[in-house]
Design a protein around this motif. Structure first.
Motif, short mmCIF file in Angstrom:
data_model
loop_
_atom_site.label_atom_id
_atom_site.label_comp_id
_atom_site.label_asym_id
_atom_site.label_seq_id
_atom_site.Cartn_x
_atom_site.Cartn_y
_atom_site.Cartn_z
N ALA A 71 8.14 66.65 -61.42
CA ALA A 71 9.67 66.99 -61.01
C ALA A 71 9.86 66.40 -59.71
CB ALA A 71 9.53 68.58 -60.83
N GLN A 72 8.94 66.50 -58.78
CA GLN A 72 9.17 65.99 -57.36
C GLN A 72 9.34 64.44 -57.33
OE1 GLN A 72 5.62 65.75 -54.70
NE2 GLN A 72 6.81 66.83 -53.24
N ALA A 73 8.53 63.84 -58.13
CA ALA A 73 8.98 62.39 -58.11
C ALA A 73 10.46 62.00 -58.90
CB ALA A 73 7.94 61.68 -59.01
N MET A 74 10.62 62.78 -59.91
CA MET A 74 12.09 62.37 -60.37
C MET A 74 12.96 63.15 -59.58
SD MET A 74 11.74 61.09 -63.58
CE MET A 74 13.26 61.63 -64.54
N ILE A 75 12.76 63.92 -58.99
CA ILE A 75 14.03 64.34 -58.09
C ILE A 75 14.23 63.56 -56.89
CG2 ILE A 75 14.64 66.21 -56.33
CD1 ILE A 75 13.16 68.28 -58.38
N GLU A 76 13.14 63.14 -56.26
CA GLU A 76 13.29 62.10 -55.17
C GLU A 76 13.63 60.83 -55.49
OE1 GLU A 76 9.29 61.53 -53.70
OE2 GLU A 76 9.39 63.61 -52.43
N ARG A 77 13.45 60.25 -56.72
CA ARG A 77 13.75 59.03 -57.18
C ARG A 77 15.50 59.04 -57.52
NH1 ARG A 77 11.76 55.03 -61.96
NH2 ARG A 77 13.03 53.14 -61.44
N PHE A 78 15.82 59.97 -58.43
CA PHE A 78 16.81 60.10 -59.03
C PHE A 78 17.95 61.09 -58.66
CE2 PHE A 78 14.04 58.39 -62.21
CZ PHE A 78 14.67 57.04 -62.35
N GLY A 79 17.44 62.18 -57.83
CA GLY A 79 18.40 63.27 -57.47
C GLY A 79 19.82 63.04 -56.99
N GLN A 109 12.41 67.47 -77.16
CA GLN A 109 12.80 68.80 -76.97
C GLN A 109 12.32 69.04 -75.20
OE1 GLN A 109 14.87 70.89 -78.41
NE2 GLN A 109 14.84 71.77 -76.13
N ARG A 110 11.09 68.72 -74.86
CA ARG A 110 10.78 68.75 -73.63
C ARG A 110 11.43 67.98 -72.82
NH1 ARG A 110 5.32 70.61 -72.73
NH2 ARG A 110 4.23 71.02 -74.75
N LEU A 111 11.97 66.76 -73.06
CA LEU A 111 12.96 66.00 -72.40
C LEU A 111 14.27 66.60 -71.86
CD1 LEU A 111 13.75 62.95 -71.17
CD2 LEU A 111 14.45 62.43 -73.51
N ARG A 112 14.81 67.14 -73.01
CA ARG A 112 16.02 67.83 -72.57
C ARG A 112 15.72 69.07 -71.79
NH1 ARG A 112 20.50 66.81 -75.84
NH2 ARG A 112 20.11 65.29 -77.38
N ASP A 113 14.53 69.92 -72.13
CA ASP A 113 14.40 71.08 -71.15
C ASP A 113 14.13 70.58 -69.86
OD1 ASP A 113 14.41 72.54 -73.28
OD2 ASP A 113 12.49 72.60 -74.00
N LEU A 114 13.08 69.44 -69.66
CA LEU A 114 12.93 69.05 -68.17
C LEU A 114 14.10 68.61 -67.49
CD1 LEU A 114 9.24 67.82 -68.64
CD2 LEU A 114 9.86 70.12 -67.65
N LEU A 115 14.92 67.57 -68.21
CA LEU A 115 16.09 67.26 -67.64
C LEU A 115 16.93 68.43 -66.86
CD1 LEU A 115 17.18 64.53 -69.72
CD2 LEU A 115 16.43 64.11 -67.31
N LYS A 116 17.21 69.42 -67.81
CA LYS A 116 17.90 70.67 -67.34
C LYS A 116 17.22 71.49 -65.95
CE LYS A 116 19.77 71.31 -71.91
NZ LYS A 116 19.68 72.50 -72.91
N LEU A 117 16.19 71.45 -66.12
CA LEU A 117 15.25 72.09 -65.12
C LEU A 117 15.03 71.29 -63.60
CD1 LEU A 117 13.89 74.96 -65.08
CD2 LEU A 117 11.53 73.64 -65.33
N PHE A 118 14.95 70.02 -64.06
CA PHE A 118 14.91 69.17 -62.77
C PHE A 118 16.28 68.87 -62.08
CE2 PHE A 118 11.16 66.40 -64.30
CZ PHE A 118 10.33 67.72 -64.45
N PHE A 119 17.34 68.82 -62.99
CA PHE A 119 18.45 68.39 -62.20
C PHE A 119 19.53 69.65 -62.58
CE2 PHE A 119 16.19 64.37 -63.05
CZ PHE A 119 15.95 64.35 -61.78
N PRO A 120 19.44 70.78 -62.53
CA PRO A 120 20.39 71.76 -63.05
C PRO A 120 21.80 71.55 -62.69
CG PRO A 120 19.21 72.51 -61.29
CD PRO A 120 18.58 71.31 -61.52
N ASP A 122 23.43 68.48 -62.32
CA ASP A 122 23.97 67.38 -63.27
C ASP A 122 23.34 67.58 -64.88
OD1 ASP A 122 24.77 65.61 -61.06
OD2 ASP A 122 22.54 66.12 -60.38
N ALA A 123 22.99 68.76 -65.13
CA ALA A 123 22.60 68.76 -66.58
C ALA A 123 23.67 68.35 -67.53
CB ALA A 123 22.19 70.36 -66.65
N ALA A 124 24.89 68.99 -67.37
CA ALA A 124 25.91 69.14 -68.38
C ALA A 124 26.27 67.14 -68.46
CB ALA A 124 27.30 69.49 -67.84
#
Length: 344
Positions: A71-79, A109-120, A122-124
């Motif tokens: 989560a930290q790596a994804m948020i730092e790179r794309f947030g 399913q994990r992809l969808r769940d984690l995208l929503k969790l990491f980037f609430p 921008d989830a939509a």
């Protein structure tokens, strides 16, 4: 005298008994045991390091330590980039690669769940992009081996129609680099059939690159000059003219192209030295094929192979000769192909 012997024997026995008692106490007293060395410690070779949690509150704190690191790596790179559709696609693809490897059975399913969790926030938009992305990839798979298109151009047009259908105007932003390359490819195709002399083609090509990529096209630190040169030099019309030129004319033509793409003199000199090595290698190859043909007319079977081995070793050295033998054993003859001047 007899009594003295008895007394000494009794004293000696008492000493032995006392030493035995002391030794017993030493061996069974825990406080007297030496501390075990590190090498003898039972868990010294199996140390488990559990990562400390990164998030101590909020929804991300419920994830495992590994997922928190992800989560930290994804948020730092794309947030901060997800308002742009190109970066939404990159975020989806990056996370997808990790999950496909770790969870091959339920990564979707994990992809969808984690995208929503990491980037609430921008989830939509991410879910809409992901839906379009899935549909696009399904369509591409369905088109594999499909022969309904009469040409590469027809197929490319169908691809763009599908992209714009699914992504709307975002398609041009997601595939912006591809659009630029398509413009360059179209210009190269036009140049190839133009009949212009090669020097004029160089000027036209450099002009196209600056129109498409801006001045960065002429900055070797920001562009890809080797690929840009190959795109031009592999044109049939360019190779035809280069092969008809003298070595000095070839050098001048290649220098014009390299200077036009922004290469400095030291880089150009290194490429010119490489050109000489390539030419020497190709000349040796031409000589090899001529002598090989002559040997094939004189010898057969094992005798022919011995003669060829000697020829290859003499012209190329033993190490390179072995590569050539391996290639020929598989049916590939590198020196039957024409040299691409300035490339190989």
């Amino acid at each position: 005298m007899q009594s003295k012997r008895l007394w000494r024997a009794a004293s000696l026995a008492l000493i032995v008994i006392s030493m035995g008692a002391l030794l017993y106490m030493a061996l069974h007293d825990p406080s007297s045991q030496p501390a075990p060395t590190q090498a003898a410690a039972p868990a010294a070779s199996v140390q488990v390091h559990i990562a400390a949690p990164i998030y101590t509150s909020g929804p991300l704190s419920k994830l495992s330590a590994d997922e928190q690191q992800l989560a930290q790596a994804m948020i730092e790179r794309f947030g901060k980039k997800l308002q742009h559709p190109f970066w939404r696609i990159r975020a989806i693809e990056s996370l997808m690669k990790v999950l496909q490897k770790k969870y091959p059975n339920d990564w979707k399913q994990r992809l969808r769940d984690l995208l929503k969790l990491f980037f609430p926030e921008d989830a939509a938009q991410l879910m809409a992009t992901l839906d379009a992305y899935d549909s696009y990839n399904d369509w591409l798979k369905s088109m594999q081996g499909d022969r309904q298109f009469g040409s590469r151009e027809e197929r490319l047009q169908a691809v763009w129609d599908k992209r714009r259908q699914l992504f709307g105007q975002d398609a041009d932003l997601i595939w912006a680099e591809e659009i630029k390359q398509e413009k360059v490819d179209a210009a190269l195709k036009k140049l190839d059939g133009s009949g212009l002399p090669v020097a004029a083609k160089v000027d036209s090509y450099v002009k196209t690159l600056t129109e498409v990529y801006g001045q960065d096209a002429l900055n070797p630190d920001k562009s890809h000059p080797v690929q840009m040169m190959e795109g031009f030099l592999t044109l049939d019309s360019v190779q035809g003219e280069l092969r008809a030129q003298s070595p000095e004319q070839q050098r001048q033509t290649l220098r014009k192209l390299r200077e036009g793409l922004g290469l400095k003199d030291d880089a150009i000199q290194r490429l010119e030295a490489l050109d000489e090595q390539r030419q020497q290698r190709y000349s040796a190859g031409e000589s090899y094929m001529t002598q090989r043909s002559a040997l094939e007319k004189q010898y057969q079977g094992e005798t022919l192979q011995l003669q060829l081995n000697a020829l290859q070793n003499r012209l190329f050295g033993e190490e390179e000769a072995q590569f050539i033998r391996n290639e020929e054993a598989s049916g590939y003859y590198r020196y039957k192909e024409k040299q691409v001047v300035g490339v190989n």
